[in-house]
Design a protein around this motif. Structure first.
Motif, mmCIF file in Angstrom:
data_model
loop_
_atom_site.group_PDB
_atom_site.id
_atom_site.type_symbol
_atom_site.label_atom_id
_atom_site.label_comp_id
_atom_site.label_asym_id
_atom_site.label_seq_id
_atom_site.Cartn_x
_atom_site.Cartn_y
_atom_site.Cartn_z
ATOM 1 N N SER A 10 35.047 36.573 12.378
ATOM 2 C CA SER A 10 34.282 36.266 13.581
ATOM 3 C C SER A 10 34.900 36.883 14.830
ATOM 4 N N VAL A 11 36.150 37.265 14.732
ATOM 5 C CA VAL A 11 36.812 37.913 15.865
ATOM 6 C C VAL A 11 36.138 39.241 16.196
ATOM 7 N N TYR A 12 35.548 39.878 15.177
ATOM 8 C CA TYR A 12 35.011 41.229 15.344
ATOM 9 C C TYR A 12 33.488 41.218 15.482
ATOM 10 N N ARG A 13 32.963 40.330 16.308
ATOM 11 C CA ARG A 13 31.509 40.188 16.448
ATOM 12 C C ARG A 13 30.858 41.468 16.959
ATOM 13 N N GLY A 14 31.499 42.119 17.919
ATOM 14 C CA GLY A 14 30.951 43.367 18.442
ATOM 15 C C GLY A 14 30.906 44.453 17.391
ATOM 16 N N ALA A 15 31.911 44.471 16.519
ATOM 17 C CA ALA A 15 31.956 45.486 15.474
ATOM 18 C C ALA A 15 30.781 45.343 14.517
ATOM 19 N N TRP A 16 30.412 44.079 14.199
ATOM 20 C CA TRP A 16 29.288 43.874 13.266
ATOM 21 C C TRP A 16 27.984 44.403 13.855
ATOM 22 N N ILE A 17 27.814 44.259 15.180
ATOM 23 C CA ILE A 17 26.603 44.784 15.820
ATOM 24 C C ILE A 17 26.561 46.304 15.703
ATOM 25 N N ILE A 18 27.705 46.943 15.933
ATOM 26 C CA ILE A 18 27.773 48.409 15.821
ATOM 27 C C ILE A 18 27.523 48.841 14.385
ATOM 28 N N PHE A 19 28.142 48.155 13.424
ATOM 29 C CA PHE A 19 27.959 48.497 12.012
ATOM 30 C C PHE A 19 26.496 48.374 11.606
ATOM 31 N N MET A 20 25.840 47.308 12.064
ATOM 32 C CA MET A 20 24.458 47.098 11.667
ATOM 33 C C MET A 20 23.513 48.055 12.375
ATOM 34 N N LEU A 21 23.843 48.492 13.580
ATOM 35 C CA LEU A 21 23.057 49.545 14.230
ATOM 36 C C LEU A 21 23.121 50.823 13.413
ATOM 37 N N ALA A 22 24.324 51.147 12.935
ATOM 38 C CA ALA A 22 24.470 52.331 12.087
ATOM 39 C C ALA A 22 23.735 52.150 10.770
ATOM 40 N N ASN A 23 23.749 50.923 10.249
ATOM 41 C CA ASN A 23 23.104 50.638 8.968
ATOM 42 C C ASN A 23 21.592 50.820 9.037
ATOM 43 N N ILE A 24 21.005 50.508 10.179
ATOM 44 C CA ILE A 24 19.546 50.558 10.294
ATOM 45 C C ILE A 24 19.047 51.890 10.860
ATOM 46 N N CYS A 25 19.929 52.667 11.475
ATOM 47 C CA CYS A 25 19.499 53.936 12.080
ATOM 48 C C CYS A 25 19.020 54.940 11.032
ATOM 49 N N VAL A 26 19.744 55.058 9.925
ATOM 50 C CA VAL A 26 19.364 56.034 8.896
ATOM 51 C C VAL A 26 17.991 55.727 8.303
ATOM 52 N N PRO A 27 17.696 54.474 7.898
ATOM 53 C CA PRO A 27 16.342 54.184 7.414
ATOM 54 C C PRO A 27 15.251 54.453 8.445
ATOM 55 N N ILE A 28 15.523 54.152 9.719
ATOM 56 C CA ILE A 28 14.514 54.388 10.746
ATOM 57 C C ILE A 28 14.240 55.882 10.893
ATOM 58 N N ILE A 29 15.296 56.679 10.918
ATOM 59 C CA ILE A 29 15.118 58.137 11.028
ATOM 60 C C ILE A 29 14.353 58.661 9.821
ATOM 61 N N SER A 30 14.722 58.191 8.633
ATOM 62 C CA SER A 30 14.016 58.618 7.421
ATOM 63 C C SER A 30 12.548 58.205 7.472
ATOM 64 N N LEU A 31 12.293 56.993 7.957
ATOM 65 C CA LEU A 31 10.920 56.504 8.074
ATOM 66 C C LEU A 31 10.092 57.412 8.978
ATOM 67 N N LEU A 32 10.638 57.775 10.129
ATOM 68 C CA LEU A 32 9.908 58.637 11.064
ATOM 69 C C LEU A 32 9.659 60.020 10.466
ATOM 70 N N ILE A 33 10.630 60.531 9.725
ATOM 71 C CA ILE A 33 10.467 61.852 9.096
ATOM 72 C C ILE A 33 9.341 61.827 8.073
ATOM 73 N N TRP A 34 9.352 60.812 7.181
ATOM 74 C CA TRP A 34 8.342 60.758 6.128
ATOM 75 C C TRP A 34 6.962 60.448 6.689
ATOM 76 N N ARG A 35 6.884 59.614 7.733
ATOM 77 C CA ARG A 35 5.588 59.341 8.354
ATOM 78 C C ARG A 35 5.025 60.599 9.020
ATOM 79 N N THR A 36 5.916 61.400 9.611
ATOM 80 C CA THR A 36 5.480 62.659 10.209
ATOM 81 C C THR A 36 4.981 63.627 9.141
#
Length: 257
Positions: A10-36
């Motif tokens: 729990s000490v690293y709360r900010g780190a989890w937000i950064i990790f999860m942003l990275a975790n969701i960025c790749v699927p979003i980029i892939s989604l936009l590519i395939w929809r295009t």
């Protein structure tokens, strides 16, 4: 042990937000590519609703079924840190289970709101079943997938009992799994000549199959067959991991062991 890990992580709360942003960025980029690609006339074996649902759910499923312990466990074996755990009432593996559960517990709080925003943006293009039974199977499949990934990590890490460095094997597993699990490209888009192998190899049941339960049009028979194969992999690889780990403990030799 899980509660203690949660308190520590729990000490690293900010780190989890950064990790999860990275975790969701790749699927979003892939989604936009395939929809295009679809919007520009690409002929795919699946429609836009499948692609959208798949990638919106992908970030959550990859997090929920992930395991990162292989390199750490192998390092503890190589450096003799396992010795102190051999006189404790709990196995070193229990420590990694507690760590895995605690980190996922904290990551959920950062990831779910992000997925909620993405879902809201693409809600009209998603294929989410109203059947509660299918969502229950989705949850069961995620649990089995998480156990399967964790078991594979134990198998790879346990090779450190006999090898000086398993780092290359860990990296190879990450690369192979990212492709064969459907984390990079949906397995539904794989060539038709590869279907037999792709549909039955174990990595499909760590990511792709749970998502397919919700995003795809799997029949009742396909669902039962898939869950049976997934459970079979968990049992077989779990038994193999137990045998390899037991053999490694017998062969283990380090200062204080």
């Amino acid at each position: 042990m899980t509660a203690a890990e949660i308190a520590q992580q729990s000490v690293y709360r900010g780190a989890w937000i950064i990790f999860m942003l990275a975790n969701i960025c790749v699927p979003i980029i892939s989604l936009l590519i395939w929809r295009t690609a679809l919007a520009n006339g690409a002929q795919l074996p699946v429609d836009e609703r499948y692609i959208t649902t798949y990638f919106v759910l992908l970030g959550f499923v990859t997090m929920a079924t992930s395991s990162w312990m292989a390199a750490f466990l192998a390092n503890d074996i190589r450096l003799g840190k396992l010795s102190s755990w051999m006189v404790r009432p709990a196995s070193l593996l229990v420590k990694f289970v507690a760590n895995n559960l605690s980190e996922k517990f904290l990551k959920v709080f950062a990831l779910v709101p992000m997925i909620g925003i993405v879902w809201w943006i693409f809600r009209d293009s998603m294929n989410l079943p109203a059947d509660a039974g299918r969502w229950a199977l989705f949850a069961i499949s995620i649990v089995l997938g998480a156990v399967l990934v964790f078991t594979i990590d134990i198998l790879i890490a346990a090779l450190a009992f006999w090898m000086d460095d398993v780092g290359a094997l860990v990296q190879a597993r990450v690369i192979i799994a990212s492709v064969l699990s459907g984390a990079v490209v949906p397995l539904a888009l794989m060539p038709s000549w590869s279907r037999g192998f792709v549909d039955h190899q174990p990595f499909r049941y760590t990511v792709s199959f749970p998502v397919e339960i919700v995003a795809g049009q799997l029949t009742g028979r396909d669902l039962l067959a898939g869950l049976g194969i997934q459970l079979g992999y968990v049992v077989v690889l779990g038994a193999l991991a137990r045998l390899v780990w037991a053999a490694g403990i017998r062969a283990y030799s380090a200062v204080g062991a």
